[in-house]
Motif scaffolding. Structure first.
Motif, short mmCIF file in Angstrom:
data_model
loop_
_atom_site.label_atom_id
_atom_site.label_comp_id
_atom_site.label_asym_id
_atom_site.label_seq_id
_atom_site.Cartn_x
_atom_site.Cartn_y
_atom_site.Cartn_z
N LYS A 220 0.83 -1.21 0.00
CA LYS A 220 0.00 0.00 0.00
C LYS A 220 0.86 1.26 0.00
N LEU A 221 2.08 1.16 -0.45
CA LEU A 221 2.98 2.30 -0.37
C LEU A 221 2.47 3.49 -1.16
N ASP A 222 1.65 3.24 -2.18
CA ASP A 222 1.16 4.35 -3.00
C ASP A 222 -0.16 4.92 -2.46
N SER A 223 -0.65 4.41 -1.34
CA SER A 223 -1.91 4.88 -0.78
C SER A 223 -1.72 6.23 -0.10
N GLU A 224 -2.74 7.08 -0.22
CA GLU A 224 -2.70 8.39 0.43
C GLU A 224 -3.37 8.36 1.81
N GLU A 225 -3.97 7.21 2.19
CA GLU A 225 -4.62 7.12 3.49
C GLU A 225 -3.58 6.83 4.58
N ALA A 226 -3.60 7.65 5.62
CA ALA A 226 -2.59 7.54 6.68
C ALA A 226 -2.59 6.16 7.33
N ALA A 227 -3.78 5.58 7.51
CA ALA A 227 -3.87 4.28 8.19
C ALA A 227 -3.13 3.18 7.45
N ASP A 228 -2.92 3.36 6.16
CA ASP A 228 -2.17 2.37 5.38
C ASP A 228 -0.68 2.38 5.71
N HIS A 229 -0.25 3.32 6.54
CA HIS A 229 1.17 3.45 6.84
C HIS A 229 1.46 3.42 8.34
N TRP A 230 0.46 3.08 9.14
CA TRP A 230 0.67 3.04 10.59
C TRP A 230 1.62 1.91 10.97
N PRO A 231 2.46 2.11 11.99
CA PRO A 231 3.29 1.02 12.51
C PRO A 231 2.41 0.05 13.31
N VAL A 232 2.50 -1.22 12.99
CA VAL A 232 1.57 -2.20 13.54
C VAL A 232 1.63 -2.26 15.06
#
Length: 392
Positions: A220-232
């Motif tokens: 999901k690296l190209d996603s603009e949604e912040a939740a797609d980049h949260w640290p698990v």
């Protein structure tokens, strides 16, 4: 009498209001959930009807795509009605969110099918995934899967094996609940209604798309949604504090409401408000609960600030987990003091105070909220120790 955090943090007020609207109905079902050791169907149905089980699912997959600060406020509001329901709401939200990182084929199958996904599960490797034609065969056991009776998908951490049975990596298998067995193992004194049982898989087939490999490239690296980049790991810690905040605030509200009419037995104080010690203890507890809320919402806002190209360092992840552990310690201390102010009658079976007290004391011992462990991790980060045991 709850503190309103909205002036300081970004919160979807409409979702929080839906959660508040469930409180009375959830309170009425508490005893049934406690006795049955699972959420009453009516409680889970109310979460579905209020659409509070996909708060954290990205909009690209049909969810609200809300901020973590909103999820904390929603869970806190639900917890005032029923702590177990708030816990299940939080765990299903975060576990379903975690599966949005599956490979594209898995995302399509889980999120874009006919049935809305409600995912429960455990990250700890409790099984193995062996390669087979078209995917893997998964065998294992995973305890403490909250919401197990109501989920339609289950996850379990696995060691990924090669054809010779040698471990090649670690991942998370996503399986249909119809392919799993639930072992009734959740027999505890608090949070009894969460149904946090053991999931069991025996040679369950999953296609390649339903195995999330820990070291695999982020899809999901190209996603603009912040939740797609949260640290698990940090997200898992933060989300668990929401129900605890609601439980602590509920105890504070109950004790404050009784202060004008409840007295101290075997003293000359006819009311709690006549005792300087009681007023000091209530004030100190209220301040500790507010401090815990500030720690939790600040950690949530830090996670929300992430996005494409924003890397959350190991140091920052450890700081966030320490903040959550600190918040738990403050909440336990505050609630224990309030229960003492309220007196032995707080432990009557019919008392709401003891319900919140025992549920908070069990829930706050979750491994992702371990106060001492999280402080140690953060301390090691501060001194630059190479011996830092971050799992996710």
């Amino acid at each position: 009498m709850a503190y309103d955090m909205s002036p300081h943090y970004s919160i979807d007020a409409a979702l929080v209001e839906r959660a508040r609207g469930l409180q009375e109905g959830l309170k009425a079902n508490y005893k049934r959930g406690d006795e049955d050791r699972r959420l009453p169907e009516a409680n889970f149905e109310s979460l579905k009807q209020a659409d509070l089980l996909r708060v954290l699912v990205p909009r690209r997959l049909g969810g609200h795509g809300a901020k973590m600060t909103t999820q904390l406020a929603v869970a806190a509001a639900v917890a005032k009605g029923c702590p177990a329901t708030a816990w299940v709401q939080s765990l299903i939200n975060i576990t379903t969110w975690a599966m949005t990182a599956l490979p594209d084929a898995g995302q399509q199958e889980v999120f874009l099918g006919e049935e809305r996904p409600f995912v429960c599960g455990v990250l700890t490797p409790g099984g193995a995934a062996r390669p087979t034609d078209g995917g893997y065969l998964v065998t294992g056991k995973w305890p403490y899967a909250s919401g197990s009776y109501h989920a339609n998908w289950g996850t379990g951490g696995v060691m990924i094996l090669d054809d010779q049975g040698m471990a090649t990596g670690v991942g998370t298998a996503c399986m249909r609940m119809s392919d799993l067995t639930i072992q009734d193992t959740w027999k505890v004194v608090g949070m009894r209604g969460t149904g946090s049982n053991t999931l069991v898989a025996e040679d369950v087939f999953i296609p390649h798309g339903r195995l999330l490999q820990v070291a695999a490239p982020n899809k999901k690296l190209d996603s603009e949604e912040a939740a797609d980049h949260w640290p698990v790991g940090a997200a898992l810690s933060v989300v668990l504090v929401g129900p605890l905040l609601g439980m602590a605030e509920a105890v504070l509200e109950l004790v404050v409401a009784s202060a004008e009419k409840k007295g101290f037995a075997y003293t000359t104080f006819p009311r709690l408000v006549d005792s300087h010690v009681a007023m000091r203890d209530i004030g100190q507890s209220a301040s500790e609960i507010h401090a815990a809320k500030l720690l939790a919402f600040d950690a949530a806002a830090t996670i929300d600030a992430g996005g494409p190209g924003v890397e959350v360092s190991v140091f920052e992840r450890n700081r966030l987990r320490a903040a959550c552990g600190h918040a738990c310690a403050l909440l336990r201390t505050a609630v224990d003091r309030l229960v003492s102010v309220s007196g032995a009658s707080s432990f009557a079976e019919a008392s709401l105070v003891q319900r919140y007290w025992k549920d908070l004391n069990v829930a706050s011992r979750h491994a992702f909220l371990g106060t001492e462990q999280s402080f140690e991790q953060f301390g090691r980060s501060l001194v630059g120790s190479s011996d830092i045991f971050v799992v996710v």
